[in-house]
Design an enzyme around this catalytic site. Structure first.
Site, short mmCIF file in Angstrom:
data_model
loop_
_atom_site.label_atom_id
_atom_site.label_comp_id
_atom_site.label_asym_id
_atom_site.label_seq_id
_atom_site.Cartn_x
_atom_site.Cartn_y
_atom_site.Cartn_z
N ASN A 191 -8.87 -47.51 59.18
CA ASN A 191 -10.33 -47.52 59.19
C ASN A 191 -10.78 -48.30 57.96
O ASN A 191 -10.73 -47.80 56.85
CB ASN A 191 -10.83 -46.08 59.16
N ASN A 205 -22.66 -48.45 59.17
CA ASN A 205 -21.77 -48.93 60.22
C ASN A 205 -21.92 -50.43 60.43
O ASN A 205 -22.83 -51.07 59.89
CB ASN A 205 -22.08 -48.19 61.53
N CYS A 237 -18.03 -40.05 56.31
CA CYS A 237 -16.81 -40.70 56.80
C CYS A 237 -15.64 -40.18 55.99
O CYS A 237 -15.60 -40.38 54.78
CB CYS A 237 -16.91 -42.22 56.70
N GLY A 238 -14.72 -39.49 56.64
CA GLY A 238 -13.58 -38.92 55.93
C GLY A 238 -12.67 -39.97 55.35
O GLY A 238 -12.19 -39.84 54.20
N ASN A 276 -21.52 -34.94 60.95
CA ASN A 276 -21.95 -35.92 61.94
C ASN A 276 -21.45 -35.42 63.30
O ASN A 276 -20.52 -34.61 63.38
CB ASN A 276 -21.44 -37.32 61.61
N HIS A 298 -19.72 -35.04 67.01
CA HIS A 298 -18.52 -35.49 67.70
C HIS A 298 -18.42 -34.84 69.07
O HIS A 298 -18.85 -33.69 69.27
CB HIS A 298 -17.26 -35.14 66.90
N ASN A 301 -20.08 -39.65 68.18
CA ASN A 301 -18.74 -40.20 68.09
C ASN A 301 -17.89 -39.54 69.18
O ASN A 301 -17.95 -38.32 69.37
CB ASN A 301 -18.12 -39.88 66.72
N GLU A 303 -16.45 -44.93 67.80
CA GLU A 303 -17.40 -44.49 66.78
C GLU A 303 -18.79 -45.03 67.08
O GLU A 303 -18.96 -46.21 67.38
CB GLU A 303 -16.96 -44.97 65.39
N ARG A 304 -19.77 -44.14 66.96
CA ARG A 304 -21.15 -44.59 67.17
C ARG A 304 -21.50 -45.63 66.10
O ARG A 304 -21.22 -45.45 64.91
CB ARG A 304 -22.13 -43.42 67.14
N CYS A 345 -10.65 -42.44 62.53
CA CYS A 345 -11.91 -41.82 62.11
C CYS A 345 -11.56 -40.49 61.48
O CYS A 345 -11.00 -39.60 62.14
CB CYS A 345 -12.83 -41.62 63.31
N THR A 402 -13.55 -37.98 60.15
CA THR A 402 -14.28 -36.84 60.69
C THR A 402 -13.90 -36.60 62.14
O THR A 402 -13.89 -35.46 62.62
CB THR A 402 -15.80 -37.04 60.56
N GLY A 403 -13.56 -37.69 62.86
CA GLY A 403 -13.11 -37.54 64.24
C GLY A 403 -11.77 -36.82 64.33
O GLY A 403 -11.55 -36.00 65.24
#
Length: 266
Positions: free
Chosen positions: A13, A64, A73-74, A149, A151, A182, A200-201, A209, A211-212
């Site tokens: 990422n 983004n 964003c992790g 955010n 998901h 997302n 990702e949005r 991702c 956080t994903g």
């Protein structure tokens, strides 16, 4: 004006990082779009600004590739941990980061003066519940998770059958999520391992991702598919997620790497 930047990536990422303590950027939304383009710009998933904070050691703003601002964003937070330590902004190995989804604590794993991994306290996952996507959608149900955010995690039997470029944008704009969402597709493998791909949005398909990955681990535990500690395997790499269950804090550990430094004129 010449701006110094660093391109970094966490599990594939990749973002452009700018120290706004030195280089304040008045129009980050526009720059995120221009700089993220792969052929005419630097090429990235977006733009990350490192700044000061009255509540934490540093602040993070993330834009983004389409110019929209993300709350968290992790992968970017881990890269900021590496950046502030290796560029001499701090000598701490535990750093607090002010984000739009709250203060995050980063624990830096340092070896021979270099940060090779970072553990992030991602806070307590929220709004975990099943959702019915309704008629006319390629998938009928998923698990909604907020990591600061939004998901949507969808479990599949065969990741190779997921047409991500086609279904990703459709689900991102599902009416259940007015601010977009997302979308993660997850295939449980074995022994706490989950294969995941993400749309990702605001950015589309990305190699990872953070956080994903957290949302996928939460959804896997919530649906009794996977234990509280799991390896989330993405196109760009693997993250270790530790979560003890509802109401507890989640911890994400993964790599952070510098790709290159550069200078761009604006």
């Amino acid at each position: 004006m010449k701006i110094e930047f660093t391109k970094m990536q966490g599990a594939g990422n990749d973002y452009i990082y700018v120290n706004t303590l030195i280089y304040p950027l008045p129009n980050p939304e526009e720059l995120a779009v221009a700089w993220s383009r792969p052929h005419t710009g630097i090429g990235s998933d977006g733009l990350v600004l490192i700044g000061s904070s009255g509540k934490a050691d540093f602040s993070m703003r993330i834009f983004n590739a389409d110019g929209s601002e993300a709350k968290m964003c992790g992968n970017a937070s881990r890269c900021i941990g590496k950046y502030v330590y290796e560029y001499g902004l701090t000598r701490k190995t535990e750093v607090t980061l002010d984000t739009l989804s709250g203060i995050k604590t980063l624990r830096l794993h340092v070896e021979d003066g270099k940060v090779d991994a970072v553990t992030v306290d991602m806070g307590i996952p929220a709004d975990i519940h099943p959702v019915e996507l309704g008629e006319g959608y390629p998938y009928r149900e998923g698990i909604a998770v907020s990591m600061g955010n939004p998901h949507l995690v969808i479990f599949v039997d065969d990741m190779e059958q997921v047409d991500l470029p086609r279904v990703g944008p459709v689900l991102e704009h599902h009416p259940l999520f007015p601010d977009r969402v997302n979308v993660e597709f997850a295939q449980v493998l074995a022994s706490g391992r989950v294969r995941m791909r993400v749309w990702e949005r605001g950015s589309g398909i990305t190699m990872a991702c953070g956080t994903g990955a957290c949302a996928t681990a939460v959804a896997s535990a919530y649906t009794h598919r996977c234990p509280g500690e799991s390896d989330i395997i993405m196109d760009g790499g693997t993250l270790r997620i530790r979560w003890a269950g509802e109401g507890t804090r989640l911890f994400m550990t993964g790599p952070a790497e510098k790709v290159f430094d550069g200078v761009i004129t604006v």
